[in-house]
Design a protein around this motif. Structure first.
Motif, PDB file in Angstrom:
ATOM      1  N   ILE A  34      48.061  47.864  42.433  1.00 33.56           N
ATOM      2  CA  ILE A  34      46.608  47.735  42.291  1.00 33.56           C
ATOM      3  C   ILE A  34      45.968  48.969  41.662  1.00 33.56           C
ATOM      4  O   ILE A  34      45.041  48.856  40.854  1.00 33.56           O
ATOM      5  N   THR A  35      46.445  50.156  42.017  1.00 31.26           N
ATOM      6  CA  THR A  35      45.786  51.397  41.599  1.00 31.26           C
ATOM      7  C   THR A  35      45.629  51.548  40.087  1.00 31.26           C
ATOM      8  O   THR A  35      44.546  51.937  39.620  1.00 31.26           O
ATOM      9  N   PRO A  36      46.658  51.268  39.267  1.00 32.67           N
ATOM     10  CA  PRO A  36      46.457  51.371  37.808  1.00 32.67           C
ATOM     11  C   PRO A  36      45.333  50.468  37.306  1.00 32.67           C
ATOM     12  O   PRO A  36      44.586  50.844  36.391  1.00 32.67           O
ATOM     13  N   LYS A  37      45.199  49.298  37.906  1.00 34.09           N
ATOM     14  CA  LYS A  37      44.123  48.376  37.522  1.00 34.09           C
ATOM     15  C   LYS A  37      42.763  48.948  37.923  1.00 34.09           C
ATOM     16  O   LYS A  37      41.770  48.795  37.192  1.00 34.09           O
ATOM     17  N   LEU A  38      42.717  49.615  39.081  1.00 38.26           N
ATOM     18  CA  LEU A  38      41.468  50.256  39.505  1.00 38.26           C
ATOM     19  C   LEU A  38      41.082  51.377  38.556  1.00 38.26           C
ATOM     20  O   LEU A  38      39.897  51.552  38.228  1.00 38.26           O
ATOM     21  N   ILE A  39      42.079  52.145  38.109  1.00 34.11           N
ATOM     22  CA  ILE A  39      41.804  53.243  37.177  1.00 34.11           C
ATOM     23  C   ILE A  39      41.201  52.701  35.887  1.00 34.11           C
ATOM     24  O   ILE A  39      40.193  53.228  35.381  1.00 34.11           O
ATOM     25  N   ARG A  40      41.804  51.635  35.350  1.00 36.68           N
ATOM     26  CA  ARG A  40      41.282  51.045  34.111  1.00 36.68           C
ATOM     27  C   ARG A  40      39.866  50.505  34.315  1.00 36.68           C
ATOM     28  O   ARG A  40      39.000  50.664  33.448  1.00 36.68           O
ATOM     29  N   LEU A  41      39.633  49.864  35.458  1.00 35.42           N
ATOM     30  CA  LEU A  41      38.312  49.299  35.748  1.00 35.42           C
ATOM     31  C   LEU A  41      37.246  50.387  35.809  1.00 35.42           C
ATOM     32  O   LEU A  41      36.174  50.260  35.201  1.00 35.42           O
ATOM     33  N   VAL A  42      37.548  51.457  36.523  1.00 35.38           N
ATOM     34  CA  VAL A  42      36.591  52.548  36.686  1.00 35.38           C
ATOM     35  C   VAL A  42      36.308  53.234  35.357  1.00 35.38           C
ATOM     36  O   VAL A  42      35.158  53.575  35.040  1.00 35.38           O
ATOM     37  N   THR A  63      37.510  57.087  40.514  1.00 39.43           N
ATOM     38  CA  THR A  63      37.471  57.097  41.974  1.00 39.43           C
ATOM     39  C   THR A  63      37.715  55.655  42.467  1.00 39.43           C
ATOM     40  O   THR A  63      38.280  54.849  41.747  1.00 39.43           O
ATOM     41  N   LEU A  64      37.314  55.336  43.671  1.00 40.89           N
ATOM     42  CA  LEU A  64      37.495  53.999  44.273  1.00 40.89           C
ATOM     43  C   LEU A  64      38.945  53.678  44.624  1.00 40.89           C
ATOM     44  O   LEU A  64      39.304  52.512  44.805  1.00 40.89           O
ATOM     45  N   GLY A  65      39.797  54.724  44.750  1.00 39.57           N
ATOM     46  CA  GLY A  65      41.182  54.483  45.159  1.00 39.57           C
ATOM     47  C   GLY A  65      41.288  53.869  46.540  1.00 39.57           C
ATOM     48  O   GLY A  65      42.286  53.225  46.876  1.00 39.57           O
ATOM     49  N   GLY A  66      40.239  54.041  47.356  1.00 36.30           N
ATOM     50  CA  GLY A  66      40.251  53.489  48.714  1.00 36.30           C
ATOM     51  C   GLY A  66      40.254  51.970  48.750  1.00 36.30           C
ATOM     52  O   GLY A  66      40.559  51.377  49.792  1.00 36.30           O
TER      53      GLY A  66
END
Length: 399
Positions: A34-42, A63-66
């Motif tokens: 999930i984290t790589p997708k969160l990085i791209r989204l942010v 941010t938003l890694g949580g």
């Protein structure tokens, strides 16, 4: 009826360790994916953490890694629900959801301290429905064994608010909150494993798996992401819940895991010593200066180490090692009911505060060609000198 897919892992069938390892792996994998997708989204939404005068980073960072922590915990709890229905865990997830949404909003558009406090109180109130007040005890801490229900409410709300915000405030450099979280959760896992408390172990192990995977990104230079308030408040909320459940253990249960009942609260303080000492120290300094205790600055322990020239990784590692040593000392001495753990904690606090004072007065020491070993020797010399001067003052006042 147990779900057949998970029946082979079901802890009541004698495979508790295998079940926990499975939960850890699933949580780890979820976070990694999930984290790589969160990085791209942010990055695409341009909602990263922008550096300011008190930041320890220089570039805009995702941010938003949580979010990954929350998803992992939700899946872990739902997986457990396939095996066993336990209302308190569902209530915990509901309360955690309130906190998750609050952290998410705060990371995107900053919320006031008052708004976050109201959200925390609401989240705690939901969780409180599933807590057995009758089982909570201070186990003789400061002479208190059984306490009235009203004070138990204060104890629960106070515990959640203090720990949640202490973890949130310690999250100022790469890796620190995650490492301290893993250490504390690891200790809780050990204790609850020996007691066979599967629901508490699930929370600990699932979050440990997610934090372990998160560190790969948080300590990376190319794929860095912060957990944000979303993540730090989740860590604090889980640890708070486990702390209350630890206080709900009977004297017999505490004795079976090597904790003297009258030292149970002191041991919890020892586990959370670094975040608690940091928040008490920082708030005290701000109040003494006539400042708002909630106004951010660079006086936290991790800021002091960074300002001395240490990297984020080294600073986080040093603080984490100190946390482990502290727990080891308190747990070892706490097994003996005759040892005054309060005095031990005060002595450790004195040592820590002296070391922090030395570093605060020697900013950039590790940028001046001084090795970590030589710097440590200087700190020891400074502490011994201060101890000698303090003892001299006490001696003269007495005689």
């Amino acid at each position: 009826m147990k779900n057949q897919f998970y029946s082979a892992l079901y802890p009541e069938d004698g495979n508790m360790l295998l079940f926990l390892l499975f939960q850890f792996f699933v949580s780890f994998l979820i976070t990694i994916l999930i984290t790589p997708k969160l990085i791209r989204l942010v990055v695409n939404k341009n909602i990263g953490d922008k550096p300011n005068e008190r930041s320890s980073h220089k570039n805009i960072t995702p941010t938003l890694g949580g979010i990954a922590f929350f998803i992992s915990l939700t899946i872990g709890i739902l997986m457990f629900s396939l095996l066993n229905t336990w209302l308190p865990l569902y209530l915990f997830l509901m309360g955690l959801s309130v906190l998750f949404i609050t952290g998410l909003i705060d990371d995107i558009r900053v919320l006031s301290a008052k708004a976050k406090l109201i959200a925390q109180i609401l989240a705690i109130s939901i969780v409180l429905i599933g807590i057995d007040l009758d089982s909570i005890s201070l186990h003789g801490f400061m002479g208190f064994e059984e306490i009235p229900s009203f004070f138990k409410f204060i104890l629960i709300y106070g515990t959640f608010i203090i720990i949640t915000n202490a973890i949130n405030l310690i999250d100022g450099i790469d890796g620190l909150a995650a490492l301290l979280g893993i250490i504390i959760l690891g200790i809780f896992t050990f204790f609850f494993f020996n007691l066979g408390s599967i629901s508490n172990m699930i929370l600990s192990v699932v979050l440990m798996g997610s934090l372990s995977a998160f560190l790969f990104f948080n300590l990376s230079k190319k794929r860095k992401i912060f957990m944000g308030d979303t993540g730090s408040m989740i860590i604090g909320f889980v640890i708070s819940y486990l702390t209350i459940n630890f206080l709900s253990l009977s004297n017999a249960d505490l004795g079976s895991i090597g904790v003297s009942p009258q030292n149970a609260v002191y041991f919890l303080i020892g586990m959370l010593f670094i975040p608690l000492l940091d928040v008490v120290r920082v708030f005290t300094l701000r109040i003494m200066k006539g400042l708002n205790p909630f106004k951010p600055d660079r006086t936290h322990i991790h800021h002091v180490l960074i300002d001395c020239g240490l990297s984020h990784a080294k600073s986080s590692l040093i603080i984490s090692v100190l946390a482990i040593l502290n727990v080891g000392i308190i747990f070892t001495l706490g097994m003996n009911s005759d040892v005054n753990i309060f005095v031990v904690i005060m002595l450790i606090s004195a040592v820590m505060l002296q070391v922090i004072s030395f570093l605060k007065n020697n900013a950039g020491i590790f940028n001046k060609g001084i090795s970590l070993t030589d710097g440590t020797h200087k700190m020891i010399e400074y502490f011994l000198k201060s101890l000698k001067e303090g003892a001299s003052v006490v001696f003269r006042s007495l005689f």
